[in-house]
Design a protein around this motif. Structure first.
Motif, short mmCIF file in Angstrom:
data_model
loop_
_atom_site.label_atom_id
_atom_site.label_comp_id
_atom_site.label_asym_id
_atom_site.label_seq_id
_atom_site.Cartn_x
_atom_site.Cartn_y
_atom_site.Cartn_z
N ALA A 295 30.07 -2.96 -5.93
CA ALA A 295 31.16 -3.34 -6.97
C ALA A 295 31.58 -2.32 -7.92
O ALA A 295 30.61 -1.49 -7.84
N MET A 296 32.75 -2.50 -8.53
CA MET A 296 33.29 -1.78 -9.29
C MET A 296 32.57 -2.07 -10.86
O MET A 296 32.86 -3.07 -11.33
N VAL A 297 31.73 -0.92 -11.38
CA VAL A 297 30.89 -1.47 -12.62
C VAL A 297 31.40 -0.67 -13.75
O VAL A 297 31.54 0.63 -13.49
N PRO A 298 31.25 -1.18 -14.84
CA PRO A 298 31.37 -0.21 -16.20
C PRO A 298 30.16 0.70 -16.39
O PRO A 298 29.21 0.51 -15.76
N GLN A 299 30.22 1.59 -17.35
CA GLN A 299 29.33 2.60 -17.43
C GLN A 299 28.68 2.50 -18.94
O GLN A 299 29.45 2.30 -19.77
N VAL A 300 27.18 2.58 -19.04
CA VAL A 300 26.61 2.54 -20.35
C VAL A 300 26.92 4.13 -20.84
O VAL A 300 26.18 4.82 -20.11
N VAL A 301 27.56 4.37 -21.90
CA VAL A 301 27.62 5.90 -22.18
C VAL A 301 27.32 6.16 -23.73
O VAL A 301 27.13 7.34 -24.07
N ASP B 247 24.19 3.38 -15.64
CA ASP B 247 23.52 4.02 -16.75
C ASP B 247 24.00 5.47 -16.78
O ASP B 247 23.36 6.26 -16.11
N ARG B 248 24.69 5.66 -18.02
CA ARG B 248 24.89 7.10 -18.14
C ARG B 248 24.39 7.74 -19.73
O ARG B 248 24.64 8.74 -20.16
N PHE B 249 23.23 6.86 -20.21
CA PHE B 249 22.92 7.22 -21.39
C PHE B 249 21.50 7.11 -21.50
O PHE B 249 20.67 8.04 -21.85
N TYR B 250 20.74 6.14 -21.11
CA TYR B 250 19.62 5.65 -21.39
C TYR B 250 18.55 6.47 -20.53
O TYR B 250 17.42 7.04 -20.80
N GLY B 251 19.00 6.42 -19.42
CA GLY B 251 17.83 7.17 -18.30
C GLY B 251 16.63 6.53 -18.13
O GLY B 251 15.84 7.10 -17.40
N ASP B 252 16.61 5.19 -18.46
CA ASP B 252 15.32 4.41 -18.26
C ASP B 252 15.63 2.87 -18.03
O ASP B 252 16.37 2.32 -18.96
N ARG B 253 15.69 2.22 -17.01
CA ARG B 253 15.95 0.96 -16.85
C ARG B 253 15.26 0.13 -17.77
O ARG B 253 15.81 -1.00 -18.35
N VAL B 254 13.90 0.10 -18.07
CA VAL B 254 13.13 -0.62 -19.11
C VAL B 254 13.77 -0.54 -20.32
O VAL B 254 13.98 -1.35 -21.03
N GLY C 273 20.67 -12.46 -17.81
CA GLY C 273 19.64 -12.01 -18.21
C GLY C 273 19.51 -10.32 -18.22
O GLY C 273 20.25 -9.86 -17.80
N PRO C 274 18.55 -9.87 -18.97
CA PRO C 274 18.56 -8.24 -19.34
C PRO C 274 18.52 -7.55 -18.15
O PRO C 274 19.05 -6.59 -17.67
N MET C 275 17.66 -8.06 -17.07
CA MET C 275 17.29 -7.30 -15.82
C MET C 275 18.62 -7.39 -14.92
O MET C 275 18.90 -6.31 -14.39
N THR C 276 19.22 -8.71 -14.94
CA THR C 276 20.40 -8.39 -14.12
C THR C 276 21.49 -7.71 -14.57
O THR C 276 22.35 -7.08 -13.95
N ILE C 277 21.68 -7.64 -15.96
CA ILE C 277 22.60 -6.83 -16.61
C ILE C 277 22.43 -5.28 -16.08
O ILE C 277 23.35 -4.48 -15.79
N VAL C 278 21.11 -4.86 -16.44
CA VAL C 278 20.83 -3.55 -15.93
C VAL C 278 21.16 -3.28 -14.46
O VAL C 278 21.57 -2.00 -14.15
N ASP C 279 21.19 -4.13 -13.45
CA ASP C 279 21.58 -4.11 -12.32
C ASP C 279 22.88 -4.20 -11.82
O ASP C 279 23.22 -4.13 -10.76
N THR C 280 23.80 -4.43 -12.91
CA THR C 280 25.14 -4.59 -12.65
C THR C 280 25.77 -3.66 -13.68
O THR C 280 27.19 -3.78 -13.95
#
Length: 340
Positions: free
Chosen positions: A94-100, A141-148, A131-138
């Motif tokens: 999927a084409m997804v946005p990036q957390v920056v 991540d270019r900022f936090y470096g940690d899924r949790v 849900g938060p876990m599903t958002i993280v999977d969609t």
């Protein structure tokens, strides 16, 4: 007994957006688009009421996608430079946005459609959030470096919107967590904790929806690899049973989920999927009632809520309408059959 509802999404009318797609393009812009979203929301509220459903939703008509519809109102996310990413453990691309940058809400996310829906139905209103876990999977991540860490950052934002939705008069807030069926170990270890953070302080009914995905080809193909018994729920249900979440929505009809896994949710309301969203064949009321009957071996009558297996967004509109009717008629048949 047996109050009926859907998992959340419904097909968008052809005049609102592209049909049969998970990420459909809108047909209009600006005020015209807002008006079309409102019209579609009211159309589906009326359709759910006419079908006989006890609990209605906005059908997610104002959102392009169940995850990205929330993310559009989050600062720190770059939608201009989407990247291709494998999601749900690389099940599909999927084409997804990036957390920056640090995440923060720009303001209210779903006030328009929630308040519109509340003003136009006297029935119980359910509203869905990712849900938060599903958002993280969609997102990428270019900022936090940690899924949790990122999941809990999203959980705080979800909580802000959930509390506002409760103030709007929403009766049930449901968090959609299909990722719980993919990353089972992580779901039990930290996913449920992140979910509880998202629901913190809510006094309305809280729910989590865990499914095997929309009826798209990638999900159909994935299910074929899961064998004769789908036991993914077995790892996360005990953690949910011990959680503060009130209801759990699960896939049942036409799945290979062993029904006895529902017994792991003792003490919770169970939204049992009695409608298959991966098939255009419309269930008969008898088939729905039989599925409810099987679930009653493991779920108390007062805790059983007949539901759809998942959302109906990519489905043909007329088929979806008929499935809503079958859901309500099947539950009515089950009430007559199992009332004593």
């Amino acid at each position: 007994m047996f109050p009926t509802s859907i998992a959340g999404s419904l097909p968008k009318p052809g005049w609102l957006a592209e049909t049969h797609k998970l990420w459909p393009k809108w047909r209009a812009e600006g005020d015209a688009l807002l008006e079309a979203k409102a019209d579609a929301t009211l159309l589906w509220i009326k359709a759910q009421e006419d079908a006989g459903l006890d609990i209605v939703t906005d059908g997610e008509q104002a959102r392009q996608h169940f995850v990205h519809g929330f993310l559009e109102q989050v600062a720190g996310i770059d939608f201009e430079h989407k990247v291709e990413m494998g999601i749900r453990n690389d099940r599909y691309k999927a084409m997804v946005p990036q957390v920056v940058a640090p995440l923060a809400l720009k303001g209210r996310v779903h006030a328009f459609e929630a308040q519109l829906a509340r003003a136009h139905t006297k029935r119980k209103l359910k509203f869905t959030l990712p849900g938060p876990m599903t958002i993280v999977d969609t997102v990428a991540d270019r900022f936090y470096g940690d899924r949790v860490k990122m999941a809990f950052a999203f959980a705080e934002l979800l909580n802000q919107e959930a509390l506002a939705l409760q103030a709007d008069g929403v009766d049930i807030i449901q968090f959609d967590e299909p990722a719980f069926n993919v990353y089972m170990k992580e779901a039990a270890e930290w996913g449920v904790r992140a979910l509880e953070r998202a629901a913190q302080g809510l006094t309305c009914t809280t729910a989590v929806h865990i499914c095997y995905g929309y009826g798209i080809q990638a999900n159909v193909d994935w299910k074929k690899t899961l064998g004769e018994e789908w036991r993914q729920y077995e790892q996360v249900f005990p953690a949910l049973a011990a959680s503060r979440i009130d209801q759990v929505s699960l896939e049942c009809y036409h799945s290979h989920v062993p029904p006895d896994l529902m017994a792991l949710l003792k003490g919770k309301d169970v939204m049992v999927g009695v409608i298959d969203v991966a098939s255009d064949v419309v269930e008969t009321p008898e088939e729905v009632a039989e599925t409810i009957g099987r679930a009653l071996q493991f779920v108390a009558r007062e805790r059983l809520f007949p539901c759809t297996n998942c959302g109906l967004a990519p489905m043909d509109r007329e088929v979806a309408m008929k499935k809503l009717e079958a859901l309500a008629q099947g539950a009515a048949l089950a009430r007559a059959r199992y009332a004593a």
